[in-house]
Design a protein around this motif. Structure first.
Motif, mmCIF file in Angstrom:
data_model
loop_
_atom_site.group_PDB
_atom_site.id
_atom_site.type_symbol
_atom_site.label_atom_id
_atom_site.label_comp_id
_atom_site.label_asym_id
_atom_site.label_seq_id
_atom_site.Cartn_x
_atom_site.Cartn_y
_atom_site.Cartn_z
ATOM 1 N N ARG A 292 4.777 12.509 0.074
ATOM 2 C CA ARG A 292 4.441 13.684 -0.711
ATOM 3 C C ARG A 292 3.817 13.237 -2.034
ATOM 4 O O ARG A 292 4.223 12.233 -2.614
ATOM 5 N N ALA A 293 2.840 13.946 -2.492
ATOM 6 C CA ALA A 293 2.120 13.566 -3.712
ATOM 7 C C ALA A 293 3.100 13.399 -4.873
ATOM 8 O O ALA A 293 3.899 14.293 -5.162
ATOM 9 N N GLY A 294 3.048 12.246 -5.511
ATOM 10 C CA GLY A 294 3.891 11.982 -6.670
ATOM 11 C C GLY A 294 5.329 11.627 -6.355
ATOM 12 O O GLY A 294 6.119 11.415 -7.283
ATOM 13 N N ALA A 295 5.688 11.563 -5.084
ATOM 14 C CA ALA A 295 7.082 11.302 -4.719
ATOM 15 C C ALA A 295 7.456 9.850 -5.021
ATOM 16 O O ALA A 295 6.632 8.942 -4.885
ATOM 17 N N ILE A 296 8.701 9.637 -5.443
ATOM 18 C CA ILE A 296 9.259 8.304 -5.625
ATOM 19 C C ILE A 296 10.276 8.083 -4.521
ATOM 20 O O ILE A 296 11.273 8.800 -4.427
ATOM 21 N N LEU A 297 10.018 7.120 -3.659
ATOM 22 C CA LEU A 297 10.896 6.891 -2.521
ATOM 23 C C LEU A 297 12.241 6.343 -2.975
ATOM 24 O O LEU A 297 12.315 5.533 -3.909
ATOM 25 N N PRO A 298 13.336 6.751 -2.310
ATOM 26 C CA PRO A 298 14.632 6.118 -2.562
ATOM 27 C C PRO A 298 14.530 4.627 -2.260
ATOM 28 O O PRO A 298 13.675 4.205 -1.464
ATOM 29 N N PRO A 299 15.374 3.804 -2.878
ATOM 30 C CA PRO A 299 15.257 2.351 -2.688
ATOM 31 C C PRO A 299 15.230 1.915 -1.234
ATOM 32 O O PRO A 299 14.425 1.069 -0.849
ATOM 33 N N VAL A 300 16.121 2.475 -0.401
ATOM 34 C CA VAL A 300 16.164 2.037 0.993
ATOM 35 C C VAL A 300 14.887 2.425 1.718
ATOM 36 O O VAL A 300 14.355 1.661 2.531
ATOM 37 N N ALA A 301 14.356 3.612 1.422
ATOM 38 C CA ALA A 301 13.109 4.048 2.055
ATOM 39 C C ALA A 301 11.937 3.200 1.570
ATOM 40 O O ALA A 301 11.060 2.816 2.357
ATOM 41 N N ALA A 302 11.919 2.893 0.275
ATOM 42 C CA ALA A 302 10.843 2.060 -0.263
ATOM 43 C C ALA A 302 10.869 0.676 0.360
ATOM 44 O O ALA A 302 9.819 0.092 0.659
ATOM 45 N N ARG A 303 12.076 0.151 0.577
ATOM 46 C CA ARG A 303 12.180 -1.185 1.177
ATOM 47 C C ARG A 303 11.649 -1.179 2.605
ATOM 48 O O ARG A 303 10.889 -2.071 3.008
ATOM 49 N N LEU A 304 12.003 -0.177 3.387
ATOM 50 C CA LEU A 304 11.525 -0.115 4.768
ATOM 51 C C LEU A 304 10.023 0.157 4.816
ATOM 52 O O LEU A 304 9.315 -0.395 5.657
ATOM 53 N N ALA A 305 9.544 1.002 3.927
ATOM 54 C CA ALA A 305 8.106 1.284 3.895
ATOM 55 C C ALA A 305 7.329 0.007 3.624
ATOM 56 O O ALA A 305 6.300 -0.266 4.251
ATOM 57 N N ALA A 306 7.823 -0.803 2.684
ATOM 58 C CA ALA A 306 7.143 -2.071 2.375
ATOM 59 C C ALA A 306 7.187 -3.020 3.552
ATOM 60 O O ALA A 306 6.216 -3.727 3.846
ATOM 61 N N ALA A 307 8.333 -3.048 4.265
ATOM 62 C CA ALA A 307 8.466 -3.929 5.432
ATOM 63 C C ALA A 307 7.506 -3.502 6.534
ATOM 64 O O ALA A 307 6.901 -4.351 7.219
ATOM 65 N N ILE A 308 7.343 -2.203 6.715
ATOM 66 C CA ILE A 308 6.426 -1.697 7.746
ATOM 67 C C ILE A 308 4.991 -2.059 7.391
ATOM 68 O O ILE A 308 4.202 -2.498 8.237
ATOM 69 N N GLN A 309 4.635 -1.896 6.125
ATOM 70 C CA GLN A 309 3.275 -2.242 5.702
ATOM 71 C C GLN A 309 2.976 -3.728 5.850
ATOM 72 O O GLN A 309 1.842 -4.115 6.103
ATOM 73 N N ALA A 310 4.010 -4.550 5.715
ATOM 74 C CA ALA A 310 3.809 -5.994 5.768
ATOM 75 C C ALA A 310 3.794 -6.554 7.189
ATOM 76 O O ALA A 310 3.449 -7.711 7.385
ATOM 77 N N GLN A 311 4.136 -5.733 8.169
ATOM 78 C CA GLN A 311 4.169 -6.218 9.546
ATOM 79 C C GLN A 311 2.783 -6.639 10.013
ATOM 80 O O GLN A 311 1.784 -5.982 9.713
ATOM 81 N N THR A 312 2.732 -7.743 10.755
ATOM 82 C CA THR A 312 1.503 -8.194 11.385
ATOM 83 C C THR A 312 1.673 -8.101 12.889
ATOM 84 O O THR A 312 2.348 -8.927 13.506
ATOM 85 N N PRO A 313 1.120 -7.064 13.513
ATOM 86 C CA PRO A 313 1.329 -6.874 14.953
ATOM 87 C C PRO A 313 0.812 -8.056 15.755
ATOM 88 O O PRO A 313 -0.217 -8.668 15.419
ATOM 89 N N GLU A 314 1.523 -8.379 16.824
ATOM 90 C CA GLU A 314 1.090 -9.455 17.706
ATOM 91 C C GLU A 314 -0.083 -8.986 18.550
ATOM 92 O O GLU A 314 -0.129 -7.863 19.035
ATOM 93 N N ALA A 315 -1.044 -9.870 18.736
ATOM 94 C CA ALA A 315 -2.211 -9.540 19.569
ATOM 95 C C ALA A 315 -1.809 -9.555 21.038
ATOM 96 O O ALA A 315 -1.007 -10.377 21.471
ATOM 97 N N LEU A 316 -2.405 -8.604 21.794
ATOM 98 C CA LEU A 316 -2.126 -8.564 23.240
ATOM 99 C C LEU A 316 -2.986 -9.595 23.964
ATOM 100 O O LEU A 316 -4.098 -9.865 23.560
#
Length: 316
Positions: A292-316
């Protein structure tokens, strides 16, 4: 003194955490001086605290024994509770630290299908080890549905795309990656016998596509058009993966799917589906982190969001 004690009597009489800390230290050290050192206060201050405790409870909590002290039965009872309170406070501090660091809590994640498989799930597997007290609820839906749920407060964040129209201003979007598309067929499909497969060869067979307004369909048709090819023959339009893979097993149809989705069905020597050995260069527009525009994620959500963004999918 009345023999009837209510649960808040000691607090009303002025019993403080500093009193409890002193009693716990006295129970462990047996000396007022050592207890004072443990609390990092002067001995006279510790003696005053001890006197306050006895005034508050209306009974002696200690007796002198040579150079040390011994807690009375009342003192022992208070010291036992004091140690429990200190333990609970230490646990509370740990819980707060974990929550603040994103190591505990509950997070609600929305995602479109491809990133749910190759980004959200790996991030949750890693979080299970690094932060076992994190619980996640994952909703997999099209981007427009996820954005509606974000606005309704049903999700902390989504991995998807912004909706069309004026409502885009209601969201913040951080791009993550484009979504490559592969062509999936059954394991004994006739095209697997052809050498030097060409894009035009693919139009000899039916294709299974989601509805025309979907992002995937638009990307596929645009790419075929770039090769100078018409729309493929199509007798079924569906967004159901169960129906798509079932149809592929029973026909010579071709299904363009996100590689992450295809990978769930084409891995292993006994997989019933395979990828065609041709890359048309189909990519769906970038997906990303949607909040949501301007939203500040709770710490646990921010941590998971960062982990998801940092994932490097394996090539098929």
């Amino acid at each position: 003194m009345s023999s009837v004690w209510h649960s808040d009597t000691l607090a009303k009489k002025g019993l403080k955490l500093s009193h409890l800390r002193l009693l716990a230290a006295l129970a462990e050290t047996g000396q007022i001086g050592l207890a004072a050192e443990r609390l990092n206060i002067a001995q006279p201050a510790a003696s005053r605290l001890l006197a306050e405790v006895e005034r508050i409870v209306g009974s002696a909590v200690h007796s002198r024994t040579g150079r040390g002290i011994t807690l009375t039965a009342v003192g022992e009872a208070l010291a036992l509770r004091a140690r429990r309170v200190q333990t609970e406070l230490r646990d509370a501090a740990r819980d707060i630290a974990e929550v603040a660091a994103g190591e505990a809590g509950y997070v609600r994640i929305g995602s479109v299908t491809g990133p749910a498989i190759d980004r959200v799930l790996p991030a949750l597997r890693a979080a299970r080890i690094a932060a076992p007290r994190v619980t996640a609820e994952v909703t997999v839906s099209p981007s427009d549905v996820l954005c509606d749920q974000l606005l309704a407060g049903k999700l902390d964040f989504a991995i998807g795309r912004l909706p069309d129209g004026s409502s885009r201003v209601l969201f913040d979007f951080t791009p993550i990656a484009t979504e490559p598309v592969a062509l999936v067929v059954r394991r004994d499909h006739p095209l697997l016998q052809r050498q030097n497969l060409k894009p035009a060869d693919l139009l000899d067979y039916d294709w299974v596509l989601p509805p025309p307004e979907s992002i995937l369909s638009r990307a596929v048709l645009a790419r075929l058009g770039a090769y100078g090819l018409p729309s493929p023959p199509q007798r079924l339009s569906t967004a159901s993966f169960l129906l798509i893979f079932s149809l592929l097993l029973q026909s010579n149809a071709i299904a363009p799917l996100a590689r992450a989705v295809a990978g769930a069905y084409v891995t292993g020597p006994y997989a019933s589906h395979v990828l065609l050995d041709i890359d048309l260069g189909i990519e769906v527009e970038p997906f990303g982190l949607v909040t949501r525009a301007g939203a500040i994620l709770p710490p646990v959500a921010a941590r998971l969001a960062a982990a998801i963004q940092a994932q490097t999918p394996e090539a098929l």
